[in-house]
Scaffold this motif. Sequence first.
Motif, PDB file in Angstrom:
ATOM      1  N   GLU C 264       0.819  -1.211   0.000  1.00 36.05           N
ATOM      2  CA  GLU C 264       0.000   0.000   0.000  1.00 36.05           C
ATOM      3  C   GLU C 264       0.854   1.263   0.000  1.00 36.05           C
ATOM      4  OE1 GLU C 264      -1.806  -0.723   3.659  1.00 36.05           O
ATOM      5  OE2 GLU C 264      -2.544  -2.664   3.001  1.00 36.05           O
ATOM      6  N   ILE C 265       1.712   1.360   1.001  1.00 43.11           N
ATOM      7  CA  ILE C 265       2.507   2.588   1.116  1.00 43.11           C
ATOM      8  C   ILE C 265       3.989   2.257   0.980  1.00 43.11           C
ATOM      9  CG2 ILE C 265       0.820   3.926   2.393  1.00 43.11           C
ATOM     10  CD1 ILE C 265       2.270   3.112   4.948  1.00 43.11           C
ATOM     11  N   ILE C 266       4.293   1.374   0.050  1.00 42.37           N
ATOM     12  CA  ILE C 266       5.659   1.038  -0.366  1.00 42.37           C
ATOM     13  C   ILE C 266       6.467   0.499   0.802  1.00 42.37           C
ATOM     14  CG2 ILE C 266       7.506   1.770  -1.884  1.00 42.37           C
ATOM     15  CD1 ILE C 266       4.840   2.558  -2.968  1.00 42.37           C
ATOM     16  N   GLY C 267       7.009   1.379   1.601  1.00 43.93           N
ATOM     17  CA  GLY C 267       7.791   0.881   2.734  1.00 43.93           C
ATOM     18  C   GLY C 267       7.477   1.653   3.993  1.00 43.93           C
ATOM     19  N   GLY C 268       6.442   2.485   3.925  1.00 45.78           N
ATOM     20  CA  GLY C 268       6.111   3.282   5.095  1.00 45.78           C
ATOM     21  C   GLY C 268       7.251   4.190   5.483  1.00 45.78           C
ATOM     22  N   PHE C 269       7.520   4.280   6.761  1.00 50.01           N
ATOM     23  CA  PHE C 269       8.537   5.225   7.206  1.00 50.01           C
ATOM     24  C   PHE C 269       9.924   4.812   6.775  1.00 50.01           C
ATOM     25  CE2 PHE C 269       7.708   2.303  10.713  1.00 50.01           C
ATOM     26  CZ  PHE C 269       8.985   1.884  11.044  1.00 50.01           C
ATOM     27  N   MET C 270      10.075   3.611   6.241  1.00 51.88           N
ATOM     28  CA  MET C 270      11.407   3.190   5.799  1.00 51.88           C
ATOM     29  C   MET C 270      11.600   3.381   4.300  1.00 51.88           C
ATOM     30  SD  MET C 270      12.142  -0.132   8.081  1.00 51.88           S
ATOM     31  CE  MET C 270      11.191  -1.274   7.124  1.00 51.88           C
ATOM     32  N   THR C 271      10.608   4.007   3.632  1.00 45.80           N
ATOM     33  CA  THR C 271      10.681   4.108   2.172  1.00 45.80           C
ATOM     34  C   THR C 271      11.988   4.713   1.691  1.00 45.80           C
ATOM     35  OG1 THR C 271       8.308   4.421   2.161  1.00 45.80           O
ATOM     36  CG2 THR C 271       9.466   4.953   0.146  1.00 45.80           C
ATOM     37  N   GLU C 272      12.418   5.772   2.349  1.00 41.04           N
ATOM     38  CA  GLU C 272      13.573   6.514   1.840  1.00 41.04           C
ATOM     39  C   GLU C 272      14.880   6.038   2.463  1.00 41.04           C
ATOM     40  OE1 GLU C 272      13.582   8.338  -0.574  1.00 41.04           O
ATOM     41  OE2 GLU C 272      11.554   9.104  -0.865  1.00 41.04           O
ATOM     42  N   TYR C 273      14.879   4.893   3.047  1.00 42.73           N
ATOM     43  CA  TYR C 273      16.112   4.401   3.670  1.00 42.73           C
ATOM     44  C   TYR C 273      16.732   3.315   2.813  1.00 42.73           C
ATOM     45  CZ  TYR C 273      15.478   7.078   7.866  1.00 42.73           C
ATOM     46  OH  TYR C 273      15.378   8.117   8.741  1.00 42.73           O
ATOM     47  N   SER C 274      18.031   3.312   2.790  1.00 41.79           N
ATOM     48  CA  SER C 274      18.713   2.291   2.004  1.00 41.79           C
ATOM     49  C   SER C 274      20.002   1.939   2.717  1.00 41.79           C
ATOM     50  CB  SER C 274      18.995   2.818   0.599  1.00 41.79           C
ATOM     51  OG  SER C 274      19.728   4.007   0.690  1.00 41.79           O
ATOM     52  N   GLY C 275      20.592   0.850   2.249  1.00 41.06           N
ATOM     53  CA  GLY C 275      21.911   0.501   2.752  1.00 41.06           C
ATOM     54  C   GLY C 275      21.933   0.242   4.249  1.00 41.06           C
ATOM     55  N   PHE C 276      22.930   0.817   4.876  1.00 41.81           N
ATOM     56  CA  PHE C 276      23.193   0.554   6.286  1.00 41.81           C
ATOM     57  C   PHE C 276      22.013   0.978   7.164  1.00 41.81           C
ATOM     58  CE2 PHE C 276      25.157  -0.325  10.015  1.00 41.81           C
ATOM     59  CZ  PHE C 276      26.528  -0.401   9.990  1.00 41.81           C
ATOM     60  N   LYS C 277      21.448   2.155   6.842  1.00 44.15           N
ATOM     61  CA  LYS C 277      20.367   2.645   7.691  1.00 44.15           C
ATOM     62  C   LYS C 277      19.170   1.719   7.610  1.00 44.15           C
ATOM     63  CE  LYS C 277      21.595   7.467   7.105  1.00 44.15           C
ATOM     64  NZ  LYS C 277      21.217   8.609   6.274  1.00 44.15           N
ATOM     65  N   TYR C 278      18.906   1.259   6.419  1.00 45.33           N
ATOM     66  CA  TYR C 278      17.789   0.315   6.279  1.00 45.33           C
ATOM     67  C   TYR C 278      18.090  -0.957   7.074  1.00 45.33           C
ATOM     68  CZ  TYR C 278      14.392  -2.802   4.297  1.00 45.33           C
ATOM     69  OH  TYR C 278      13.375  -3.697   4.158  1.00 45.33           O
ATOM     70  N   ALA C 279      19.352  -1.392   6.986  1.00 41.13           N
ATOM     71  CA  ALA C 279      19.727  -2.609   7.719  1.00 41.13           C
ATOM     72  C   ALA C 279      19.499  -2.419   9.206  1.00 41.13           C
ATOM     73  CB  ALA C 279      21.188  -2.950   7.432  1.00 41.13           C
ATOM     74  N   ILE C 280      19.788  -1.212   9.676  1.00 47.12           N
ATOM     75  CA  ILE C 280      19.608  -0.962  11.114  1.00 47.12           C
ATOM     76  C   ILE C 280      18.122  -0.982  11.470  1.00 47.12           C
ATOM     77  CG2 ILE C 280      19.863   0.797  12.887  1.00 47.12           C
ATOM     78  CD1 ILE C 280      22.596   1.236  12.020  1.00 47.12           C
ATOM     79  N   PHE C 281      17.303  -0.398  10.617  1.00 49.54           N
ATOM     80  CA  PHE C 281      15.862  -0.466  10.859  1.00 49.54           C
ATOM     81  C   PHE C 281      15.392  -1.915  10.914  1.00 49.54           C
ATOM     82  CE2 PHE C 281      14.815   3.986   9.591  1.00 49.54           C
ATOM     83  CZ  PHE C 281      14.080   4.250  10.723  1.00 49.54           C
ATOM     84  N   PHE C 282      15.895  -2.654   9.952  1.00 52.17           N
ATOM     85  CA  PHE C 282      15.526  -4.062   9.840  1.00 52.17           C
ATOM     86  C   PHE C 282      15.929  -4.802  11.110  1.00 52.17           C
ATOM     87  CE2 PHE C 282      15.858  -8.137   7.392  1.00 52.17           C
ATOM     88  CZ  PHE C 282      14.569  -8.107   6.920  1.00 52.17           C
ATOM     89  N   MET C 283      17.142  -4.495  11.546  1.00 50.00           N
ATOM     90  CA  MET C 283      17.668  -5.123  12.747  1.00 50.00           C
ATOM     91  C   MET C 283      16.832  -4.712  13.952  1.00 50.00           C
ATOM     92  SD  MET C 283      21.638  -5.038  13.575  1.00 50.00           S
ATOM     93  CE  MET C 283      22.410  -5.883  14.883  1.00 50.00           C
ATOM     94  N   GLY C 284      16.464  -3.424  13.993  1.00 49.98           N
ATOM     95  CA  GLY C 284      15.640  -2.949  15.092  1.00 49.98           C
ATOM     96  C   GLY C 284      14.315  -3.680  15.138  1.00 49.98           C
ATOM     97  N   GLU C 285      13.762  -3.915  13.956  1.00 49.42           N
ATOM     98  CA  GLU C 285      12.490  -4.623  13.914  1.00 49.42           C
ATOM     99  C   GLU C 285      12.634  -6.049  14.444  1.00 49.42           C
ATOM    100  OE1 GLU C 285       9.799  -6.194  10.365  1.00 49.42           O
ATOM    101  OE2 GLU C 285      10.362  -4.098  10.195  1.00 49.42           O
ATOM    102  N   TYR C 286      13.711  -6.694  14.043  1.00 57.16           N
ATOM    103  CA  TYR C 286      13.919  -8.071  14.519  1.00 57.16           C
ATOM    104  C   TYR C 286      14.229  -8.101  16.000  1.00 57.16           C
ATOM    105  CZ  TYR C 286      13.414 -10.784  10.331  1.00 57.16           C
ATOM    106  OH  TYR C 286      12.872 -11.429   9.270  1.00 57.16           O
ATOM    107  N   PHE C 287      15.042  -7.151  16.439  1.00 56.76           N
ATOM    108  CA  PHE C 287      15.347  -7.091  17.865  1.00 56.76           C
ATOM    109  C   PHE C 287      14.073  -6.856  18.659  1.00 56.76           C
ATOM    110  CE2 PHE C 287      20.111  -6.285  18.694  1.00 56.76           C
ATOM    111  CZ  PHE C 287      20.428  -7.279  17.797  1.00 56.76           C
ATOM    112  N   GLY C 288      13.202  -6.008  18.102  1.00 55.75           N
ATOM    113  CA  GLY C 288      11.938  -5.783  18.783  1.00 55.75           C
ATOM    114  C   GLY C 288      11.135  -7.058  18.885  1.00 55.75           C
ATOM    115  N   MET C 289      11.169  -7.835  17.797  1.00 55.57           N
ATOM    116  CA  MET C 289      10.457  -9.112  17.820  1.00 55.57           C
ATOM    117  C   MET C 289      11.071 -10.043  18.864  1.00 55.57           C
ATOM    118  SD  MET C 289       9.637 -11.537  14.604  1.00 55.57           S
ATOM    119  CE  MET C 289      11.225 -12.289  14.407  1.00 55.57           C
TER     120      MET C 289
END
Lengths: 174, 211, 417, 383
Positions: C264-289
């Motif tokens: 729906e909204i592509i990537g939401g708040f992570m749409t404009e993130y790439s590379g390392f920053k995206y990886a950190i978001f991804f990691m944050g999401e998994y850590f949260g899980m």
Amino acid sequence: MLRRLVHCALCWTLSMAGVAGLYILAGAEFLGLAQLIVYVGAVAILIVFAILLTQRRELLSIERLTAGSWVTGVAVAGLVAGCLWIGLAYTRGLGGAGGASGGPALETRELGELLMGRYVVAFEVAGLVLTVALIGAVILALPFEQPREASGRRADRPAAGEGWDARRQGGQGA
Amino acid sequence: MERLASIQARIEAALPEAKLALAANPGASGQHSLVVEAAHLEAVARRLRDDPELQFDYLSNVTGVDWLDRVETDKVRVKREYQGEEIEVEESVERRVPGYLEVVYHLYSVARGTGPLVLRVRTGNRTDRVDVPSLANVFRGAELQEREVYDLFGVVFTGHPDLRRLLMWEGFSGHPMRKDYVEPDDYEYEPTPHGEVAAKASRRYAKRGQP
Amino acid sequence: MNMEGILALTGWGGLRWVGPVELFERGPVWLRDWAVGWLPEGAKVWAEGLIPAVAVLAVFGLLFGLATVAERKLLGRIQNRPGPNRVGPYGWLQFAADGVKMLTKEDVVPRSADRVLHFLAPIVMLAPVALSLAVIPYGRDLVAADPRCGLLFFFAVGSAAEVAAFMAGWSSRNKYSLLGAMRAIAQMISYELPLVLSALTVVMMAGSLSLVEIVEAQSGYWWGVIPRWHVMTPWGLAGLLLFMAAAAAASNRAPFDLPEGESEIIGGFMTEYSGFKYAIFFMGEYFGMFAVSGLAVTLFLGGWQAPLAVLEAAPSYGWFFLKLGVMIAWFIWVRGTLPRLRVDHLLNFGWKYLLPLGALNLLVAMVWRGLGGWAFPGAGAVRWLACLAMIGLPAILWGRLLMRSRGWGPRVYRYAS
Amino acid sequence: MIDRGGSRRDECEAGGEDAGRLEVSMGPQHPSTHGVFRMDVVLEGETVVRLKPVFGYLHRNHEKIAEQTTYLGSMPYTDRLDYFCSLTSNWAYALAVEKLAGLAVPERAEYLRVITAELTRLQNHACQMGFMLQDLGAMGTPMMYAFREREKILDLFESLTGSRMMCNYMRFGGCRADAPAGWIEAARGVVGDFPRFLDEYEALLATNEIVMARTQGVGVLPRDLAINASASGPVLRASGVGYDIRKTDRYGVYDRFDFRVPVGDHGDCYDRFMLRLLEMRESVKILEAALEQIPAGPVIDGKVKLRNFKPRAGEAYGRIEGPKGEIGFYLISDGSASPYRYRVRPPSLINLTALEEMCLGQKVADVVVILGSIDIVLGEVDR
């Protein structure tokens, strides 16, 4: 200085987190964490939301500070810092006595017992007042006017279920 | 053909001022059509849709056809003076038949399961009298299709709620489905920011001491 | 290695003979103490804090890598395809390849973005989540920090994720990002409440906010076989289900992954993130899980307690991570199965369904305790069933009612003549 | 309405967008627009208050190309219209040309056409349901299930036509080649297995609470508007119109099969979703009967000269019930080897006419679901 109100709000969040850290260092663990949850988590977001959703655009960016406001700002900051310093300096046992290592820190359990025992009336009244305030805010936030066209169909197009052509032709067709 | 004639009679009875013409289809399909004057198109379409006997309520297909100016040669016998005496000779005379744009509608009846009824309407010419009333107010299904015909053929549908190009981009000139449309050598060429970007890049490379 | 045990380092560099059970159980603690023992006195207090922190980050960093591969493999199995199977044995090193790819990608920042906030947002996302891992007891005496208000600490630092999502969405200057941020905030605020409420039941019953004490409150067995985990009680079972539903929403996992909502909204708040920053978001999401799964294990599934007395020989942290794995598998399974909710459904679900049920669950827990005095034969079963009915029936009926009030339900179709 | 003046720059400076309205351009590079399709959406919060579809990113003027080539030459191009259902596009074009030239089709070819068309319907509907669930956020699982079934059908197409997607199988007056040995049996096997997939799909999805909540009452297309806006196929039937060209036109040999036309009463996404499921069940019935009854004989009328095909002057409109709706071809011949006018009636495009009505007042997340429920292929929308 920070001209974007959102930055200001986020900085305020940060300072609230700092206050929470002070509480924790002072041994009031529960208070500090509650501060973090309430202020950083919820209130900060509400403020940011209020900024975003506010209809008044002029609020959103602050004029560059003039020399006068600089002076006032520095003066107020100094005053606050001085008061704090005096207060701290004349408090007995600064530097350890109230810290987490010891001292009469209030246990969470005791806090709860106090709130639910001795101060239960005050606690409940505060809760009631907050609830009333919340309801009032909701009522204020409700739109006064008729719901705009957002609520559904475009004005010149018929709603679902009505004859498409009838509306468009001013009733002559269909 | 008979059925079409009866429809024609029925419409003409209901709308006396609208004159319909039958256009026969010489092909094998047997889909003959009714030609409507542009001025009465909307009334005829509305009548076709609302008439309880006909109920052509489903506009399946709208399309344009471009008929170019034709040159027809007629053979006429004329008397000419030839070497002093008058003889009768056969001569061909060229006659210019003006072209027009045609919009073809295919109507079906969902209620009765009949169809197709082919309706045709013609513009005055191919250049300046290219307007035809829009059927989008009678059949919503015409909306996008009329935009397409406008885009590709240049028929202007008066009364259309949102007559813009559909498939070609805004600012495109010409109507590609016309028979005399000449394709540009390169569709892709248009001024793009690429030149600007290239200039910027070259400045940067110059700074770094590269060509 | 003889049968009595092996020579092991215990405590501050001391040596003694220990059995293998004790070695595995106490090993990590001894290792820490041994390492700390080498340090000068001034550094010891720092090292005692840092070593567990590094250990937690290392373990969960590795788990993050493995979980991404496991998720892709499990989703693959759910979807009739093999999943990653090229890098390393059976594809289990895929995360290394992904990591290298992520970290070497170009870091694109939109021209009109707010660079500072754009840069800070991933950090603000990851750091508190990593902090919240500190208070979870991974094994007997294996906890990085045990504050008196451990549970409160968990929720307090978790609230920073909202700020991070807002920062990311607002600073990106992308409409999809902004929409995603709005969704994220609305969702996190709404689901914090049911999450806390279902955890509150446990706090009430265990009588402590300390996660270590909550785990200890779940030790022992009924009749020697059924572990006294909270999940074995009706309120605990209901609490776990409520908690997992709210946890999925709080950690932006499917079917509540609206803030990312890639369709729906592509990537939401992570749409404009790439590379390392995206990886950190991804990691944050998994850590949260991991964090919410760990909390669920701690609160309801007995933490590091073994399910049977005879199985207590296995190291306690092994049990913890096994349960954590089950929770993560549950998250992945749900992700592979369910479609996404819509934002208004999500809020309705949180406020109208989870919240009342969470409050009711508190009541059920009270009743459970109140009925504890029954002593007639079969009292246990009656108490159990009564409490289950008290929470189960309203859950079903209220759910049905909410569905019906919207007119949602199966339909019968007719055929044209 | 809430235009409060002020320049664009002010708005940017103020951080984010106008709090009341947000203009979002969904597409052309959006993951759920099923290709290069754009919708200019205006949102209030998350509610859609305006939606304008923008077409043409994939436009290649298929009609112009066809008018510059021979009749047979544009047959492969029809495969590329709706690349999911090349065989039905083939059939619609062949049918229009046959009407134009007055050609008869041998019986076996008619059966083969019905079989391939219904197989096409099966795989298209299965994939549509998978894609729609993907738009609902179901992480690919339903889509992979659908693709598993589609593979089997594509294998059949491959052995019959030599190609999996761009089949190019129909010819004027028949089909290009007869089915290879064993093909009918293989098809029977695939068709026999198919109901199991349908049962599985229905059991997993039809009563899933989230699917119901996301699709019921969403994107309602009322009956009157559906007819008036020329919707066709499952979109029309979901709105309560029992109109199926297979029944009304009785083209091919469809009058020999016993099948029913399911009709929805609500016209929402759920009806469109379920209708495709029910249609697949009917298609299975048609396929079973057709595979049973298929007679022996030639598959193409030998008298038709495909190479130098010049139908006499005239015009014809031929249409069939494609999986996405009424796909029709309108041809005008001037007696030469290429059509004077060649027009495709694209169901995907025309079903989008009422897209805005269906989306207004819904949430932005519903837009992709509504689009998915309409089932478009951009190759056909833009031609």
